[in-house]
Design an enzyme around this catalytic site. Structure first.
Site, mmCIF file in Angstrom:
data_model
loop_
_atom_site.group_PDB
_atom_site.id
_atom_site.type_symbol
_atom_site.label_atom_id
_atom_site.label_comp_id
_atom_site.label_asym_id
_atom_site.label_seq_id
_atom_site.Cartn_x
_atom_site.Cartn_y
_atom_site.Cartn_z
ATOM 1 C CB THR A 78 54.925 44.292 36.461
ATOM 2 O OG1 THR A 78 53.636 44.752 36.204
ATOM 3 C CG2 THR A 78 55.794 46.043 36.615
ATOM 4 C CG ASP A 182 50.106 36.698 34.216
ATOM 5 O OD1 ASP A 182 51.438 36.247 33.811
ATOM 6 O OD2 ASP A 182 49.124 36.671 33.059
ATOM 7 C CD GLU A 269 58.327 31.989 25.578
ATOM 8 O OE1 GLU A 269 57.546 31.795 23.531
ATOM 9 O OE2 GLU A 269 57.166 31.809 25.737
ATOM 10 C CB THR A 297 47.361 31.014 37.539
ATOM 11 O OG1 THR A 297 49.331 31.926 37.368
ATOM 12 C CG2 THR A 297 47.206 30.340 37.575
HETATM 13 N N1 UDP Z 1 52.915 42.828 30.257
HETATM 14 C C1 UDP Z 1 54.049 44.771 29.941
HETATM 15 N N2 UDP Z 1 52.969 45.258 29.088
HETATM 16 C C2 UDP Z 1 51.969 44.701 28.267
HETATM 17 C C3 UDP Z 1 51.142 43.554 28.374
HETATM 18 C C4 UDP Z 1 52.009 42.546 29.059
HETATM 19 O O1 UDP Z 1 54.808 44.571 30.270
HETATM 20 O O2 UDP Z 1 51.513 45.919 27.134
HETATM 21 C C5 UDP Z 1 53.712 41.832 30.717
HETATM 22 C C6 UDP Z 1 52.508 41.295 31.835
HETATM 23 O O3 UDP Z 1 52.660 41.877 32.778
HETATM 24 C C7 UDP Z 1 53.804 40.034 31.959
HETATM 25 C C8 UDP Z 1 53.921 39.572 30.453
HETATM 26 O O4 UDP Z 1 54.638 41.160 30.087
HETATM 27 O O5 UDP Z 1 54.501 39.794 33.112
HETATM 28 C C9 UDP Z 1 53.572 38.893 29.904
HETATM 29 O O6 UDP Z 1 52.242 39.381 29.308
HETATM 30 P P1 UDP Z 1 51.010 38.541 29.692
HETATM 31 O O7 UDP Z 1 50.727 37.776 31.145
HETATM 32 O O8 UDP Z 1 49.523 38.696 29.113
HETATM 33 O O9 UDP Z 1 51.192 37.209 29.198
HETATM 34 P P2 UDP Z 1 50.908 35.574 28.548
HETATM 35 O O10 UDP Z 1 50.511 34.955 30.042
HETATM 36 O O11 UDP Z 1 49.259 36.277 27.730
HETATM 37 O O12 UDP Z 1 51.254 35.353 27.352
HETATM 38 MN MN MN Z 2 50.151 35.555 31.552
#
Ligand code: UDP
Ligand code: MN
Length: 313
Positions: A78, A182, A269, A297
């Site tokens: 986070t 998120d 992954e 989401t």
């Molecule tokens: N996250 C983080 N630092 C960052 C960007 C994202 O710790 O600079 C965390 C974010 O809170 C989430 C996870 O990494 O729990 C994945 O990020 P994000 O949801 O932005 O990625 P996406 O859903 O676009 O793959």
């Molecule tokens: Mn995300």
């Protein structure tokens, strides 16, 4: 004389009957293994409704569930932005409905913030609070497209390190799930995780330009034979981070398995899963991958033009 003998016999028999009755009573009580059974037996005296009995049964099930199931280590990277507290509130309250969860929250920060610390202490959850800052060369700039950089790498690796340093192979029973802050989670996804022996997989809603991505199962064998995925379905494991969980034994035995900035974009992954399993060995869950229990989401960035002092938002 005859009369006296008859009296002895009578009293003796009486004593035997009383002892027998008492022992029967005792065994039947000890046979009542469950609170719901006991309540059911006495429901007339207690004047319990069918609904109240049902609630007691559910509570009882939950307690047993907690005792018999693995600990789900939910790893959440986070970082600070205006919606952070809202996101963390949402998922912490989902986790409060999961009795066997241990939440590992890793802040993308040089230090642990009060915002996250307060939220964790008030959550009543079992948690571990860690921090690990993403190196500046990898940090997403405001205008960069989201796919341009790896996100959560440093934080997930910090959680893996914590698990490997603090838990014992063969002693701790668990499942590891990477739970972004998120996404939206149905509590059923955690119930599915309790069944995992190696690596469990399931569909993820609203991802990769599709309404859902999902492993595709062979109708005859029920095994994963491919993936329906909006992007590179030919990846060895075309599965979003929210679509799998791994048995703790595997995490603790393959100590070399980490996320890396060197991995090709969009392959985190797939490459991580390759350490632990093969496509054929995957365990399809969520009703043979016919149910969506998690959604990828994304929260819109709010326009914030002013800050009210003294309020932690
Ligand atoms: N996250 C983080 N630092 C960052 C960007 C994202 O710790 O600079 C965390 C974010 O809170 C989430 C996870 O990494 O729990 C994945 O990020 P994000 O949801 O932005 O990625 P996406 O859903 O676009 O793959
Ligand atoms: Mn995300």
């Amino acid at each position: 004389m005859k009369y006296k003998r008859f009296a002895y016999l009578f009293v003796g028999l009486g004593v035997i009957v009383v002892i027998w009755k008492l022992s029967v009573l005792e065994t039947s009580v000890s046979n009542l293994k469950t609170l719901p059974q006991a309540l059911d037996l006495h429901k007339d005296q207690l004047e319990l409704t069918q609904r109240q009995l049902m609630i007691f049964e559910q509570i009882h099930k939950k307690t047993n569930y907690f005792r018999n199931y693995p600990v789900i280590y939910a790893v959440t990277p986070t970082y600070w932005r205006h919606v952070q507290k809202a996101e963390l509130t949402r998922i912490s309250q989902t986790l409060q409905l999961v009795p066997n969860v241990h939440w590992i929250v890793v802040e993308d920060s040089d230090y642990k913030t009060d915002l996250v610390r307060n939220l964790l202490t008030e959550s009543d959850l079992i948690y571990t609070h860690l921090n690990a800052k993403t190196p500046p060369f990898e940090k997403l700039k405001d205008k960069d497209p989201r796919w341009k950089r790896h996100r959560g790498v440093e934080q997930r690796n910090t959680a893996l390190k914590w698990l490997r340093e603090n838990l014992k192979l063969g002693k701790d029973k668990g499942v590891v799930y990477f739970m972004d802050d998120d996404n939206t989670y149905n509590v059923r996804v955690f119930q599915e995780m309790n069944k995992i022996k190696t690596v469990g997989v399931w569909p993820v809603g609203l991802v990769g330009g599709l309404n859902a991505e999902t492993p595709v199962l062979d109708k005859k064998t029920g095994k994963v034979m491919g993936y329906r995925s909006g992007w590179r379905p030919d990846r060895p494991f075309a599965i979003d981070m929210a679509g799998f969980a791994i048995n703790l034994d595997l995490i603790l035995s393959r100590t070399d398995a980490v996320f890396s900035y060197k991995m090709e974009k969009g392959y985190q992954e797939s490459e991580f899963l390759s350490y632990f399993t093969t496509k054929e060995q995957l365990e399809p869950l969520a009703d043979n991958c016919t149910k969506v229990y998690v959604w990828h989401t994304r929260t819109e960035k709010p326009v914030v033009n002013g800050i009210v002092p003294g309020l932690e938002v």
